[in-house]
Design a protein around this motif. Structure first.
Motif, PDB file in Angstrom:
ATOM      1  N   GLY A  73       0.787  -1.236   0.000  1.00 54.98           N
ATOM      2  CA  GLY A  73       0.000   0.000   0.000  1.00 54.98           C
ATOM      3  C   GLY A  73       0.814   1.278   0.000  1.00 54.98           C
ATOM      4  N   VAL A  74       2.073   1.195  -0.428  1.00 54.08           N
ATOM      5  CA  VAL A  74       2.910   2.392  -0.398  1.00 54.08           C
ATOM      6  C   VAL A  74       2.653   3.300  -1.597  1.00 54.08           C
ATOM      7  CG1 VAL A  74       5.285   3.144  -0.789  1.00 54.08           C
ATOM      8  CG2 VAL A  74       4.796   1.529   1.015  1.00 54.08           C
ATOM      9  N   LYS A  75       2.468   4.595  -1.338  1.00 46.94           N
ATOM     10  CA  LYS A  75       2.288   5.564  -2.422  1.00 46.94           C
ATOM     11  C   LYS A  75       3.641   6.119  -2.850  1.00 46.94           C
ATOM     12  CE  LYS A  75      -2.206   7.742  -1.411  1.00 46.94           C
ATOM     13  NZ  LYS A  75      -2.276   7.750   0.052  1.00 46.94           N
ATOM     14  N   HIS A  76       4.481   6.442  -1.853  1.00 49.40           N
ATOM     15  CA  HIS A  76       5.748   7.108  -2.166  1.00 49.40           C
ATOM     16  C   HIS A  76       6.882   6.158  -1.808  1.00 49.40           C
ATOM     17  CE1 HIS A  76       3.336  10.756  -2.357  1.00 49.40           C
ATOM     18  NE2 HIS A  76       2.805  10.371  -1.215  1.00 49.40           N
ATOM     19  N   LYS A  77       7.471   5.547  -2.813  1.00 53.29           N
ATOM     20  CA  LYS A  77       8.560   4.607  -2.536  1.00 53.29           C
ATOM     21  C   LYS A  77       9.783   5.363  -2.064  1.00 53.29           C
ATOM     22  CE  LYS A  77       9.044   0.126  -4.400  1.00 53.29           C
ATOM     23  NZ  LYS A  77       9.797  -0.743  -5.277  1.00 53.29           N
ATOM     24  N   SER A  78      10.479   4.808  -1.078  1.00 55.49           N
ATOM     25  CA  SER A  78      11.736   5.448  -0.703  1.00 55.49           C
ATOM     26  C   SER A  78      12.702   4.362  -0.263  1.00 55.49           C
ATOM     27  CB  SER A  78      11.513   6.447   0.420  1.00 55.49           C
ATOM     28  OG  SER A  78      11.149   5.763   1.589  1.00 55.49           O
ATOM     29  N   PHE A  79      13.979   4.649  -0.414  1.00 55.15           N
ATOM     30  CA  PHE A  79      15.007   3.634  -0.195  1.00 55.15           C
ATOM     31  C   PHE A  79      15.859   4.006   1.015  1.00 55.15           C
ATOM     32  CE2 PHE A  79      13.885   3.811  -4.618  1.00 55.15           C
ATOM     33  CZ  PHE A  79      13.778   2.479  -4.987  1.00 55.15           C
ATOM     34  N   LEU A  80      16.406   2.978   1.656  1.00 56.06           N
ATOM     35  CA  LEU A  80      17.385   3.231   2.710  1.00 56.06           C
ATOM     36  C   LEU A  80      18.772   3.061   2.107  1.00 56.06           C
ATOM     37  CD1 LEU A  80      15.891   1.247   5.744  1.00 56.06           C
ATOM     38  CD2 LEU A  80      15.781   3.699   5.351  1.00 56.06           C
ATOM     39  N   THR A  81      19.675   3.993   2.403  1.00 55.32           N
ATOM     40  CA  THR A  81      21.061   3.834   1.959  1.00 55.32           C
ATOM     41  C   THR A  81      21.769   2.900   2.932  1.00 55.32           C
ATOM     42  OG1 THR A  81      21.792   5.668   3.334  1.00 55.32           O
ATOM     43  CG2 THR A  81      21.095   6.203   1.087  1.00 55.32           C
ATOM     44  N   ALA A  82      22.960   2.458   2.561  1.00 49.70           N
ATOM     45  CA  ALA A  82      23.752   1.618   3.463  1.00 49.70           C
ATOM     46  C   ALA A  82      23.965   2.354   4.784  1.00 49.70           C
ATOM     47  CB  ALA A  82      25.092   1.285   2.816  1.00 49.70           C
ATOM     48  N   GLU A  83      24.137   3.672   4.665  1.00 46.82           N
ATOM     49  CA  GLU A  83      24.363   4.470   5.880  1.00 46.82           C
ATOM     50  C   GLU A  83      23.120   4.487   6.767  1.00 46.82           C
ATOM     51  OE1 GLU A  83      25.682   8.949   7.216  1.00 46.82           O
ATOM     52  OE2 GLU A  83      24.889   8.606   5.202  1.00 46.82           O
ATOM     53  N   ASP A  84      21.926   4.573   6.159  1.00 46.33           N
ATOM     54  CA  ASP A  84      20.679   4.512   6.927  1.00 46.33           C
ATOM     55  C   ASP A  84      20.587   3.175   7.674  1.00 46.33           C
ATOM     56  OD1 ASP A  84      19.797   6.975   5.959  1.00 46.33           O
ATOM     57  OD2 ASP A  84      18.761   6.074   4.237  1.00 46.33           O
ATOM     58  N   CYS A  85      20.902   2.090   6.972  1.00 50.18           N
ATOM     59  CA  CYS A  85      20.846   0.753   7.583  1.00 50.18           C
ATOM     60  C   CYS A  85      21.816   0.671   8.753  1.00 50.18           C
ATOM     61  CB  CYS A  85      21.181  -0.322   6.549  1.00 50.18           C
ATOM     62  SG  CYS A  85      19.994  -0.393   5.193  1.00 50.18           S
ATOM     63  N   PHE A  86      23.010   1.243   8.541  1.00 50.71           N
ATOM     64  CA  PHE A  86      24.051   1.281   9.573  1.00 50.71           C
ATOM     65  C   PHE A  86      23.525   2.030  10.805  1.00 50.71           C
ATOM     66  CE2 PHE A  86      28.039   3.357  11.198  1.00 50.71           C
ATOM     67  CZ  PHE A  86      28.696   2.205  11.591  1.00 50.71           C
ATOM     68  N   GLU A  87      22.836   3.156  10.583  1.00 53.47           N
ATOM     69  CA  GLU A  87      22.288   3.946  11.692  1.00 53.47           C
ATOM     70  C   GLU A  87      21.244   3.139  12.472  1.00 53.47           C
ATOM     71  OE1 GLU A  87      23.169   6.870  13.016  1.00 53.47           O
ATOM     72  OE2 GLU A  87      24.811   6.857  11.560  1.00 53.47           O
ATOM     73  N   LEU A  88      20.368   2.436  11.745  1.00 55.32           N
ATOM     74  CA  LEU A  88      19.358   1.608  12.419  1.00 55.32           C
ATOM     75  C   LEU A  88      20.036   0.531  13.258  1.00 55.32           C
ATOM     76  CD1 LEU A  88      16.668   1.206   9.616  1.00 55.32           C
ATOM     77  CD2 LEU A  88      16.301   2.213  11.863  1.00 55.32           C
ATOM     78  N   GLY A  89      21.080  -0.071  12.678  1.00 55.27           N
ATOM     79  CA  GLY A  89      21.844  -1.085  13.415  1.00 55.27           C
ATOM     80  C   GLY A  89      22.433  -0.506  14.688  1.00 55.27           C
ATOM     81  N   LYS A  90      22.949   0.721  14.596  1.00 57.46           N
ATOM     82  CA  LYS A  90      23.554   1.352  15.770  1.00 57.46           C
ATOM     83  C   LYS A  90      22.519   1.652  16.855  1.00 57.46           C
ATOM     84  CE  LYS A  90      26.219   4.833  14.614  1.00 57.46           C
ATOM     85  NZ  LYS A  90      27.316   5.735  14.182  1.00 57.46           N
ATOM     86  N   VAL A  91      21.308   2.038  16.435  1.00 53.80           N
ATOM     87  CA  VAL A  91      20.247   2.283  17.424  1.00 53.80           C
ATOM     88  C   VAL A  91      19.951   0.989  18.181  1.00 53.80           C
ATOM     89  CG1 VAL A  91      17.785   2.775  17.727  1.00 53.80           C
ATOM     90  CG2 VAL A  91      19.172   4.240  16.256  1.00 53.80           C
ATOM     91  N   ALA A  92      19.823  -0.108  17.439  1.00 55.68           N
ATOM     92  CA  ALA A  92      19.572  -1.408  18.071  1.00 55.68           C
ATOM     93  C   ALA A  92      20.729  -1.760  19.003  1.00 55.68           C
ATOM     94  CB  ALA A  92      19.404  -2.481  17.003  1.00 55.68           C
ATOM     95  N   TYR A  93      21.951  -1.474  18.540  1.00 58.90           N
ATOM     96  CA  TYR A  93      23.152  -1.800  19.320  1.00 58.90           C
ATOM     97  C   TYR A  93      23.164  -1.070  20.663  1.00 58.90           C
ATOM     98  CZ  TYR A  93      28.119  -2.157  20.497  1.00 58.90           C
ATOM     99  OH  TYR A  93      29.301  -2.394  21.133  1.00 58.90           O
ATOM    100  N   THR A  94      22.795   0.212  20.660  1.00 60.43           N
ATOM    101  CA  THR A  94      22.804   0.961  21.924  1.00 60.43           C
ATOM    102  C   THR A  94      21.720   0.450  22.867  1.00 60.43           C
ATOM    103  OG1 THR A  94      21.460   2.653  20.872  1.00 60.43           O
ATOM    104  CG2 THR A  94      23.799   3.113  21.037  1.00 60.43           C
ATOM    105  N   GLU A  95      20.716  -0.228  22.306  1.00 60.33           N
ATOM    106  CA  GLU A  95      19.674  -0.825  23.145  1.00 60.33           C
ATOM    107  C   GLU A  95      20.094  -2.241  23.575  1.00 60.33           C
ATOM    108  OE1 GLU A  95      16.020   0.386  23.431  1.00 60.33           O
ATOM    109  OE2 GLU A  95      17.306   2.145  23.253  1.00 60.33           O
ATOM    110  N   ALA A  96      21.313  -2.652  23.217  1.00 57.85           N
ATOM    111  CA  ALA A  96      21.811  -4.013  23.450  1.00 57.85           C
ATOM    112  C   ALA A  96      20.895  -5.039  22.777  1.00 57.85           C
ATOM    113  CB  ALA A  96      21.929  -4.311  24.946  1.00 57.85           C
ATOM    114  N   ASP A  97      20.275  -4.632  21.650  1.00 60.50           N
ATOM    115  CA  ASP A  97      19.404  -5.527  20.889  1.00 60.50           C
ATOM    116  C   ASP A  97      20.242  -6.063  19.721  1.00 60.50           C
ATOM    117  OD1 ASP A  97      17.720  -6.519  18.913  1.00 60.50           O
ATOM    118  OD2 ASP A  97      16.376  -4.794  18.896  1.00 60.50           O
ATOM    119  N   TYR A  98      20.974  -7.160  20.003  1.00 56.76           N
ATOM    120  CA  TYR A  98      21.964  -7.648  19.029  1.00 56.76           C
ATOM    121  C   TYR A  98      21.302  -8.356  17.850  1.00 56.76           C
ATOM    122  CZ  TYR A  98      24.996  -6.332  22.780  1.00 56.76           C
ATOM    123  OH  TYR A  98      25.617  -5.593  23.753  1.00 56.76           O
TER     124      TYR A  98
END
Length: 509
Positions: free
Chosen positions: A130-155
Motif C-alpha cells: 500500500g505504499v504511495k511514495h517509494k523510498s530507499f534506505l542507503t547503506a548508511e541509513d541501515c548502519f544507523e538503524l543497526g547502531k540504534v539497536a546496538y545501543t539498546e543491546a538488541d543484538y
C-alpha cells in the motif's frame, strides 16, 4: 500534524538553498567576465609592454586597475552569499526534531519490522504494502538503524541491519561508511548471540580489509581461545544438548498457548485464529432502526456482526466525511501524547506502550460533536450523559496501543472513582480514515481482528449485564505500517444505564 509542518519547513529550506546556489552562480559569472576581460588586456599588454605603457590612457588605466579594481574583485570574491540561507536555517532549526526523535523513529521501524515479519531488504527497498511514495534506505541509513539497536543491546536487530548495510556495500553502493565499521559491529552482534564460528569468520574478513585493526585483532585471539577451550570440553555432552534443542524447535507450540505478544502480532498481520464456519454462519448484516427511533426509521443504520463472543458490531456509513473533517480540525490544535492510567498509582502518565496523540472534545463546544454523541445514544440505547468526552486519537507510522482493557479491574485503585459514574460499560470506536497497511484493532484473547474502514464504527460491551468485567474484550491497536490512522472513541459508563441495560436474574450473564 507536526510531521506535516516539518515537510513544509523542509520545502522552504530547499527553496532558500536554491536561492543561495543561484546567488553563488551569479557571483561566479561576474568573476568569470572580469577574468576574461583582464585576460585579453594583459595578453595585449605583454606583447609590447613598452609601446602599451607609452600610451597615456593605458598608463592611467593600469594604475586604476591595480589600485582599485583588483581590490573590488577581492571584495566580490570574499563576499558571502550564504547569509540569507544560514539565517533562515537558524530560525527554522528550533522546530527540528532532536536525537531523541530520531532514535524514536528508528525504534518504530524496528517494531514494525517485528510485528509485520518484514525482512531488512523489503524495508530498505521500500517495498511495503500500500505504499504511495517509494523510498530507499542507503547503506548508511541501515548502519544507523543497526547502531540504534546496538545501543539498546538488541543484538538481533543489530545483526539484521548491519548485514543489510554490508550487502548494499557489497552490491557496490557508494557510501560514506566503510565495510570495516560495519563488520566491526556485525561480528560483535553475532558473537553476543552465541554464534562463535560466524563471529570468527566475520572478524577474519575485517582483518583482510584492515590488518592493523586493534579491536579485531584482540577479538580474533579471544574467539580462537574460547573455541579451543570449548573443543576440550567433553564433546558428546554438548551434542546431546543440541539434539534436544532442535527437537524442541521442530515441535512448535499450540496456538492457544502462545504468549500474548505473539498472538497480538499474528492478528496484526491478519493471521487470525479462524472462526469455525458454524460460528461464522451466525454473524449477520442487518438494518437497525434504533428501537423504533424516528431518525432511524427514516434512515436505518447498517449493522454488521464482526464477532460473536465478545459481541462486536460494526456500523457502516455512520459518520460522514464532512463530520470527520470537523472532528479532526477541532482536535488537531489540542493533540498531545496520549496518557494512560498507571495501575500502581492511579495517576495519568505517558506510556511507551501507547504511541499516539489524542485530544478530548465536548458536546457543548460544537454542534457536530453533540450530534455525534446523540447518534451514539440513539444507536446503542445507552445514556451518553454519563459518558466521557469524545476522545480523538491520531496514530502516525509506528503508532500503536498495546493490549489493554477499557474497564477498571477489581485490583486497581478505583481508576474512574473521580468521575462518579461507575465503570466503563461499553466502548464505541469510530474509524475516521482508511489505513494503507497495518492499524487493525485486535482482540488477542479471542483471535478477532477488526480492520479500519473510514466512516464506520465498532461497538462492544466491556462488562457483563451483572457488572462483572468481560476479560475477552482485551484489545490492542496494531502499529500503523503505512499511512495515517484517525479514530475517535466514546467510553460509556454504568450510571444512567440501570433501566436501559438492566441486570438479569442470573449472576453469570
Amino acid at each position: 500534524g507536526q510531521m506535516t509542518d516539518l515537510i513544509h519547513t523542509e520545502k522552504d529550506l530547499v527553496t532558500s538553498l536554491k536561492d543561495y546556489i543561484k546567488a553563488e552562480e551569479d557571483k561566479l559569472e561576474q568573476i568569470k567576465r572580469w577574468a576574461e576581460k583582464l585576460d585579453q588586456l594583459t595578453s595585449t599588454a605583454t606583447k609590447d609592454p613598452e609601446g602599451f605603457v607609452g600610451h597615456p590612457v593605458n598608463a592611467f588605466k593600469l594604475m586604476k586597475r591595480l589600485n582599485t579594481e583588483w581590490s573590488e574583485l577581492e571584495n566580490l570574491i570574499l563576499k558571502d552569499m550564504s547569509d540569507g540561507f544560514i539565517s533562515n536555517l537558524t530560525i527554522q532549526r528550533q522546530y527540528f526534531p532532536n536525537d531523541e526523535d530520531q532514535v524514536g523513529a528508528a525504534k518504530a521501524l524496528l517494531r514494525l519490522q517485528d510485528t509485520y515479519n518484514l525482512d531488512t531488504d523489503t524495508i530498505s527497498k521500500g517495498n511495503l504494502p500500500g505504499v504511495k511514495h517509494k523510498s530507499f534506505l542507503t547503506a548508511e541509513d541501515c548502519f544507523e538503524l543497526g547502531k540504534v539497536a546496538y545501543t539498546e543491546a538488541d543484538y538481533y536487530h543489530t545483526e539484521l541491519w548491519m548485514d543489510q548495510a554490508l550487502r548494499q556495500l557489497n552490491e557496490g553502493e557508494i557510501s560514506t561508511i566503510d565495510k570495516v565499521s560495519v563488520l566491526d559491529y556485525l561480528s560483535y552482534a553475532v558473537y553476543q548471540q552465541g554464534d562463535l564460528d560466524k563471529a570468527l569468520l566475520l572478524t577474519k574478513k575485517l582483518l583482510e580489509l584492515d590488518p592493523e585493526h586493534q579491536r579485531a585483532n584482540g577479538n580474533l585471539k579471544y574467539f580462537e581461545y574460547i573455541m579451543a577451550k570449548e573443543k576440550d570440553v567433553n564433546k558428546s555432552a554438548s551434542d546431546e544438548q543440541s539434539d534436544q534443542q532442535t527437537s524442541l524447535k521442530k515441535k512448535g507450540i499450540a496456538v492457544d498457548y502462545l504468549p500474548e505478544r505473539q498472538k497480538y502480532e499474528m492478528l496484526c498481520r491478519g493471521e487470525g485464529i479462524k472462526m469455525t464456519p458454524r460460528r461464522q454462519k451466525k454473524l449477520f448484516c442487518r438494518y437497525h432502526d434504533g428501537n423504533r427511533n424516528p431518525k432511524f426509521i427514516l434512515a436505518p443504520a447498517k449493522q454488521e456482526d464482526e464477532w460473536d463472543k465478545p459481541r462486536i458490531i460494526r456500523f457502516h456509513d455512520i459518520i460522514s466525511d464532512a463530520e470527520i473533517e470537523i472532528v479532526k480540525d477541532l482536535a488537531k490544535p489540542r493533540l498531545s501524547r496520549a496518557t494512560v492510567h498507571d495501575p500502581e498509582t492511579g495517576k495519568l502518565t505517558t506510556a511507551q506502550y501507547r504511541v499516539s496523540k489524542s485530544a478530548w472534545l465536548s458536546g457543548y463546544e460544537n454542534p457536530v460533536v453533540s450530534r455525534i454523541n446523540m447518534r451514539i445514544q440513539d444507536l446503542t440505547g445507552l445514556d451518553v450523559s454519563t459518558a466521557e468526552e469524545l476522545q480523538v486519537a491520531n496514530y502516525g507510522v509506528g503508532g500503536q496501543y498495546e493490549p489493554h482493557f477499557d474497564f477498571a479491574r477489581k485490583d486497581e485503585p478505583d481508576a474512574f472513582k473521580e468521575l462518579g459514574t461507575g465503570n466503563r460499560i461499553a466502548t464505541w470506536l469510530f474509524y475516521m480514515s482508511d489505513v494503507s497497511a497495518g492499524g487493525a484493532t485486535v482482540f488477542p484473547e479471542v483471535g478477532a481482528s477488526v480492520w479500519p474502514k473510514k466512516g464506520t464504527a465498532v461497538f462492544w460491551y466491556n462488562l457483563f449485564a451483572s457488572g462483572e468485567g468481560d476479560y475477552s474484550t482485551r484489545h490492542a491497536a496494531c502499529p500503523v505500517l503505512v499511512g495515517n490512522k484517525w479514530v475517535s472513541n466514546k467510553w460509556l459508563h454504568e450510571r444512567g444505564q440501570e433501566f436501559r441495560r438492566p441486570c438479569t436474574l442470573s449472576e453469570l450473564e
